[in-house]
Design an enzyme around this catalytic site. Structure first.
Site, PDB file in Angstrom:
ATOM      1  CG  ASN A   1      -1.549   1.300   1.354  1.00 57.41           C
ATOM      2  OD1 ASN A   1      -1.845   1.505   0.410  1.00 57.41           O
ATOM      3  ND2 ASN A   1      -2.469   1.286   2.455  1.00 57.41           N
TER       4      ASN A   1
ATOM      5  CE  LYS B   1      -0.159   2.925   4.438  1.00 58.38           C
ATOM      6  NZ  LYS B   1      -0.338   3.574   6.106  1.00 58.38           N
TER       7      LYS B   1
ATOM      8  CG  HIS C   1      -5.987   1.717   4.897  1.00 57.15           C
ATOM      9  ND1 HIS C   1      -5.821   3.144   6.283  1.00 57.15           N
ATOM     10  CD2 HIS C   1      -4.264   1.428   4.952  1.00 57.15           C
ATOM     11  CE1 HIS C   1      -4.197   2.534   6.740  1.00 57.15           C
ATOM     12  NE2 HIS C   1      -4.508   1.807   6.010  1.00 57.15           N
TER      13      HIS C   1
ATOM     14  CD  GLU D   1      -3.174   5.337   6.649  1.00 56.26           C
ATOM     15  OE1 GLU D   1      -2.952   5.324   5.746  1.00 56.26           O
ATOM     16  OE2 GLU D   1      -2.229   5.067   7.612  1.00 56.26           O
TER      17      GLU D   1
ATOM     18  CD  GLU E   1      -3.596  -2.670   6.796  1.00 53.94           C
ATOM     19  OE1 GLU E   1      -2.454  -3.075   7.033  1.00 53.94           O
ATOM     20  OE2 GLU E   1      -4.150  -1.520   6.685  1.00 53.94           O
TER      21      GLU E   1
ATOM     22  N   GLY F   1       2.009   1.769  11.142  1.00 51.79           N
ATOM     23  CA  GLY F   1       2.709   3.212  10.750  1.00 51.79           C
ATOM     24  C   GLY F   1       4.292   3.562  11.972  1.00 51.79           C
TER      25      GLY F   1
ATOM     26  CB  SER G   1       4.974  -2.245  12.047  1.00 49.18           C
ATOM     27  OG  SER G   1       4.328  -0.412  12.658  1.00 49.18           O
TER      28      SER G   1
HETATM   29  P1  PGA Z   1       2.705   0.075   7.485  1.00 47.70           P
HETATM   30  O1  PGA Z   1       0.810   0.847   6.933  1.00 47.70           O
HETATM   31  O2  PGA Z   1       3.457  -0.692   7.503  1.00 47.70           O
HETATM   32  O3  PGA Z   1       3.428   1.768   7.322  1.00 47.70           O
HETATM   33  O4  PGA Z   1       2.391  -0.329   9.536  1.00 47.70           O
HETATM   34  C1  PGA Z   1       0.771  -0.655   6.596  1.00 47.70           C
HETATM   35  C2  PGA Z   1      -0.884   0.240   6.111  1.00 47.70           C
HETATM   36  O5  PGA Z   1      -1.323   1.151   6.499  1.00 47.70           O
HETATM   37  O6  PGA Z   1      -1.902  -0.743   4.876  1.00 47.70           O
END
Ligand code: PGA
Length: 254
Positions: free
Chosen positions: A9, A11, A96, A98, A168, A174, A214
């Site tokens: 992803n 982003k 997601h 976010e 997740e 993140g 992460s």
């Molecule tokens: P990250 O993000 O690996 O940077 O924690 C995962 C995601 O949001 O899909």
């Protein structure tokens, strides 16, 4: 046997030129046998057209990070599933955290998009996960179950078997904090059992459940070797060809 599936992803990272560099780097770095491992990249909308051309004929499949639930219309700023299909997308990330947090997406709106994605021939990657506060209150099971039920509403068994669910935990996205393989496995098993309850055990056994939060080269192997972790949705670590390729490699070994 479920296909181990690693999705990146991106982003809101990488302009067109940077996207080209990353994809070319990735096609080089994935110079080992992928076996049955599926690799998906989800660049931003502006790079999808180019990405579709660059990954053609390679083992990399293309996905988007979101879509609108209609094919076309007066929805300024939105992108439809048919548009995604036309540039070569096979997958789309939906719900997601976010998008839930900053763009008011709900289980209901995600469900609407998931049904539309399926009807359009796209495979949805439906994201679920609890906040730190919810985990500390011991309501992770309730939160995740409610999300899974809501997002899968009115989706038939044959379609659910092809759908990808990404667990997740929001507190791990993140932040550098990863769920331990045991913590993740517990929730993955809960999701699989719920799919079994809502559909059948045969369907539950086919659903690919990815872990996200992460994931990096250092922890991928242990996470991916859990019996109910069928892949990873990778954020930060997918922005460099080498680290994403190392995670994919872990999937081939687990
Ligand atoms: P990250 O993000 O690996 O940077 O924690 C995962 C995601 O949001 O899909």
């Amino acid at each position: 046997m479920r296909t181990k599936t690693i999705a990146g992803n991106w982003k809101m990272f990488k302009n067109l030129q940077q996207s080209e560099e990353l994809i070319l780097g990735l096609t080089k770095a994935l110079d080992f046998s992928l076996g049955s491992v599926k690799v998906i990249i989800c660049p931003p909308f502006t790079s999808l057209g180019l990405a579709g051309t660059l990954v053609k004929g390679s083992p990399i499949a293309l996905g988007a990070q979101n879509m609108h639930a209609e094919d076309e219309g007066a929805f300024t700023g939105e992108i439809s599933p048919t548009m995604l299909k036309s540039v070569g997308c096979e997958y789309v990330i939906l719900g997601h955290s976010e998008r839930r947090q900053y763009f008011q997406e709900t289980n209901e709106s995600i469900n609407k998009k998931a049904k539309k994605a399926i009807a359009s021939g796209l495979i949805p990657i439906i994201c679920v996960g609890e906040t730190l506060e919810e985990r500390e209150k011991n309501i992770t099971d309730l939160i995740v179950s409610t999300q899974v039920r809501g997002c899968l509403k009115e989706i038939g068994a044959a379609d659910v078997e092809k759908t990808i669910i990404a667990y997740e935990p929001i507190w791990a996205i993140g932040t550098g904090k990863t769920a331990t393989p045991q913590q993740a496995e517990e929730v993955h098993l809960l999701i699989r059992k719920l799919v079994g309850q809502l559909y059948s055990w045969a369907s539950a056994e086919k659903v690919v459940i990815q872990y996200g939060g992460s994931v990096k080269p250092e922890n991928a192997k242990e996470l991916l070797s859990q019996p109910n972790i069928d892949g990873a949705l990778v954020g930060g670590a997918c922005l460099k060809a080498d680290s994403f390729a190392t995670i994919v490699k872990s999937a081939t070994l687990s």
